[in-house]
Design an enzyme around this catalytic site. Structure first.
Site, PDB file in Angstrom:
ATOM      1  N   ARG A 102     -74.770 -13.729  10.439  1.00  0.00           N
ATOM      2  CA  ARG A 102     -74.431 -14.818   9.644  1.00  0.00           C
ATOM      3  C   ARG A 102     -72.750 -14.654   9.712  1.00  0.00           C
ATOM      4  O   ARG A 102     -72.043 -13.478   9.141  1.00  0.00           O
ATOM      5  CB  ARG A 102     -74.785 -14.828   8.165  1.00  0.00           C
ATOM      6  CG  ARG A 102     -74.033 -15.933   7.506  1.00  0.00           C
ATOM      7  CD  ARG A 102     -74.443 -16.350   6.160  1.00  0.00           C
ATOM      8  NE  ARG A 102     -75.805 -17.307   6.250  1.00  0.00           N
ATOM      9  CZ  ARG A 102     -76.292 -17.816   5.205  1.00  0.00           C
ATOM     10  NH1 ARG A 102     -75.828 -18.069   4.055  1.00  0.00           N
ATOM     11  NH2 ARG A 102     -77.239 -18.578   5.409  1.00  0.00           N
ATOM     12  N   HIS A 129     -77.618 -23.558  12.195  1.00  0.00           N
ATOM     13  CA  HIS A 129     -78.568 -22.859  11.232  1.00  0.00           C
ATOM     14  C   HIS A 129     -79.936 -22.982  11.610  1.00  0.00           C
ATOM     15  O   HIS A 129     -81.099 -23.372  10.948  1.00  0.00           O
ATOM     16  CB  HIS A 129     -78.454 -23.384   9.817  1.00  0.00           C
ATOM     17  CG  HIS A 129     -78.638 -22.585   8.635  1.00  0.00           C
ATOM     18  ND1 HIS A 129     -79.310 -21.288   8.748  1.00  0.00           N
ATOM     19  CD2 HIS A 129     -78.855 -22.606   7.253  1.00  0.00           C
ATOM     20  CE1 HIS A 129     -79.391 -20.817   7.977  1.00  0.00           C
ATOM     21  NE2 HIS A 129     -79.323 -21.502   6.647  1.00  0.00           N
ATOM     22  N   GLN A 132     -83.178 -21.858   9.024  1.00  0.00           N
ATOM     23  CA  GLN A 132     -83.355 -22.873   8.069  1.00  0.00           C
ATOM     24  C   GLN A 132     -84.332 -23.957   8.549  1.00  0.00           C
ATOM     25  O   GLN A 132     -85.117 -24.336   7.867  1.00  0.00           O
ATOM     26  CB  GLN A 132     -81.977 -23.222   7.601  1.00  0.00           C
ATOM     27  CG  GLN A 132     -82.218 -24.314   6.475  1.00  0.00           C
ATOM     28  CD  GLN A 132     -82.750 -23.722   5.294  1.00  0.00           C
ATOM     29  OE1 GLN A 132     -82.013 -22.943   4.445  1.00  0.00           O
ATOM     30  NE2 GLN A 132     -83.731 -24.290   4.763  1.00  0.00           N
ATOM     31  N   ASP A 220     -76.983 -32.035   2.676  1.00  0.00           N
ATOM     32  CA  ASP A 220     -76.473 -30.593   2.562  1.00  0.00           C
ATOM     33  C   ASP A 220     -75.151 -30.727   2.029  1.00  0.00           C
ATOM     34  O   ASP A 220     -74.630 -31.920   1.904  1.00  0.00           O
ATOM     35  CB  ASP A 220     -76.180 -29.837   3.793  1.00  0.00           C
ATOM     36  CG  ASP A 220     -75.753 -28.450   3.778  1.00  0.00           C
ATOM     37  OD1 ASP A 220     -75.885 -27.884   2.934  1.00  0.00           O
ATOM     38  OD2 ASP A 220     -75.105 -27.965   5.188  1.00  0.00           O
ATOM     39  N   CYS A 260     -81.501 -27.442   2.030  1.00  0.00           N
ATOM     40  CA  CYS A 260     -81.130 -26.146   2.216  1.00  0.00           C
ATOM     41  C   CYS A 260     -80.952 -25.229   1.319  1.00  0.00           C
ATOM     42  O   CYS A 260     -81.161 -23.960   1.076  1.00  0.00           O
ATOM     43  CB  CYS A 260     -80.586 -25.712   3.569  1.00  0.00           C
ATOM     44  SG  CYS A 260     -78.817 -25.907   3.552  1.00  0.00           S
ATOM     45  N   ARG A 288     -88.558 -20.156   4.036  1.00  0.00           N
ATOM     46  CA  ARG A 288     -87.783 -19.203   4.718  1.00  0.00           C
ATOM     47  C   ARG A 288     -88.406 -18.026   5.008  1.00  0.00           C
ATOM     48  O   ARG A 288     -88.358 -17.359   6.121  1.00  0.00           O
ATOM     49  CB  ARG A 288     -86.298 -19.084   3.992  1.00  0.00           C
ATOM     50  CG  ARG A 288     -85.516 -20.180   3.864  1.00  0.00           C
ATOM     51  CD  ARG A 288     -84.853 -20.917   4.823  1.00  0.00           C
ATOM     52  NE  ARG A 288     -84.268 -19.928   5.762  1.00  0.00           N
ATOM     53  CZ  ARG A 288     -82.803 -19.470   5.708  1.00  0.00           C
ATOM     54  NH1 ARG A 288     -82.258 -19.964   4.877  1.00  0.00           N
ATOM     55  NH2 ARG A 288     -82.372 -18.543   6.462  1.00  0.00           N
TER      56      ARG A 288
HETATM   57  N1  NVA Z   1     -73.708 -26.057   5.585  1.00  0.00           N
HETATM   58  C1  NVA Z   1     -73.671 -24.966   4.472  1.00  0.00           C
HETATM   59  C2  NVA Z   1     -75.006 -24.449   4.688  1.00  0.00           C
HETATM   60  C3  NVA Z   1     -75.280 -23.115   3.542  1.00  0.00           C
HETATM   61  C4  NVA Z   1     -76.823 -22.696   3.573  1.00  0.00           C
HETATM   62  C5  NVA Z   1     -72.702 -23.918   4.996  1.00  0.00           C
HETATM   63  O1  NVA Z   1     -72.449 -23.617   5.849  1.00  0.00           O
HETATM   64  O2  NVA Z   1     -71.869 -23.401   3.778  1.00  0.00           O
HETATM   65  N1   CP Z   2     -79.999 -21.975   2.960  1.00  0.00           N
HETATM   66  C1   CP Z   2     -79.389 -20.638   3.109  1.00  0.00           C
HETATM   67  O1   CP Z   2     -79.199 -20.325   4.302  1.00  0.00           O
HETATM   68  O2   CP Z   2     -79.246 -20.056   1.776  1.00  0.00           O
HETATM   69  P1   CP Z   2     -78.223 -18.905   1.652  1.00  0.00           P
HETATM   70  O3   CP Z   2     -76.881 -19.298   2.010  1.00  0.00           O
HETATM   71  O4   CP Z   2     -78.491 -18.728   0.354  1.00  0.00           O
HETATM   72  O5   CP Z   2     -78.880 -17.717   2.545  1.00  0.00           O
END
Ligand code: NVA
Ligand code: CP
Length: 302
Positions: A102, A129, A132, A220, A260, A288
């Site tokens: 990540r 992502h 997800q 989101d 998500c 997930r």
């Molecule tokens: N768009 C959000 C998704 C988190 C799972 C982010 O990147 O923070």
């Molecule tokens: N939806 C998602 O990816 O959650 P986290 O940021 O908690 O991993």
């Protein structure tokens, strides 16, 4: 060996096979049937951003599959002090059997795959992502019994979630209408991807247009990880881009809601809509685990 760098790289068939495997793994887990196909394998999990669901689903999933998950925070790795990702990839490839990462830049994930010799799984970048979205598609299919022919709507930012949902929905026979304020559209490469599907893909300015006759509405946060300093500007830009009762009223009867998580109640979604659709949203979160196990099996064994 297979990578999951972005959803565009996986064909419709690969995506649907992964969903089938995820369903099977979910059934087996619920019925106490063990599936230790990754016995003796180690997954390195590099996190340069926070996570609850991604970390726990991969960690628990790897353990349930008989493998070993190794949490690697960038605060502790030399990568956080500037060691090139190209070198990290070549070193880790000699110790472990796969990497879930990540991070911010999509190019970092692509470089790991280019320089390493083990499967690389994208656990979220600024661009996409994919993990997800496999869980989202799994959940929609579970609740609706199909994907083909359904209409998805996404309200909000042209971010990693919107990008991957556009690819995932179109690759599985759904149509998708997205609504974002001017200046917050998805990147051109995603628009070009969508255009290949003709009128199955649409960008609207008015959220009510995007939500009309939707079977599933997704949203989101307005400010993603790394954009915290833009929170105030974004609150202004996204005002009106909210999943609320007025929006739900123009959707099809029985329309699902997916988020998500984490969610900001009162911003992209009202507390009322969130709670009314909590079963769908938390099933999505649970999925997930099952979807990530399916990704691990595919990437490690195919
Ligand atoms: N768009 C959000 C998704 C988190 C799972 C982010 O990147 O923070
Ligand atoms: N939806 C998602 O990816 O959650 P986290 O940021 O908690 O991993």
């Amino acid at each position: 060996m297979k990578h999951l760098l972005k959803l565009e790289d996986w064909s419709s068939e690969e995506i649907l096979n992964t969903l089938d495997l995820a369903d099977k793994l979910k059934y087996e887990q619920k019925n106490g049937i063990e599936h230790k196909v990754l016995k003796g394998k180690t997954l390195g999990m590099i996190f340069e951003k926070s996570s609850t669901r991604t970390r726990v689903s991969f960690e628990v999933g790897m353990t349930q599959l008989g493998g070993y998950p190794l949490f690697l925070s960038s605060n502790d790795l030399q990568i956080g002090r500037g060691e090139p990702v190209q070198d990290t990839a070549r070193v880790l490839s000699r110790f472990i059997d796969g990497i879930m990462i990540r991070t911010f830049e999509q190019s970092e994930v692509e470089a790991l795959a280019e320089y390493g010799s083990i499967p690389i799984i994208n656990g979220l970048t600024d661009y996409c992502h994919p993990c997800q979205i496999l869980a989202d598609l799994m959940t929609i299919r579970e609740f609706k019994g199909k994907l083909e022919g359904l209409k998805m709507s996404f309200i909000g930012d042209g971010n990693n979630m919107m990008n991957s949902l556009i690819v995932g929905a179109l690759r599985t026979g759904m149509s998708i209408s997205v609504a974002c304020p001017e200046g917050y559209d998805p990147p051109q490469r995603i628009i070009d991807f969508g255009k290949q599907f003709g009128d199955k893909f649409e960008i609207c300015r008015n959220p009510l247009d995007a939500a009309k006759n939707a079977d599933v509405i997704c949203t989101d946060v307005w400010a993603s990880m790394g954009q915290e300093q833009e929170q105030k500007i974004r609150e202004k830009a996204f005002k009106g881009y909210q999943v609320n009762d007025e929006l739900m009223a123009v959707a099809n009867e029985g329309c699902m809601v997916q988020h998500c998580l984490p969610a900001h109640r009162g911003e992209e979604i009202t507390a009322e809509v969130f709670e009314a659709h909590a079963d769908e949203i938390f099933e999505e979160a649970e999925n997930r685990l099952h979807a990530q196990k399916a990704v691990l099996v595919k990437c490690f064994t195919e």
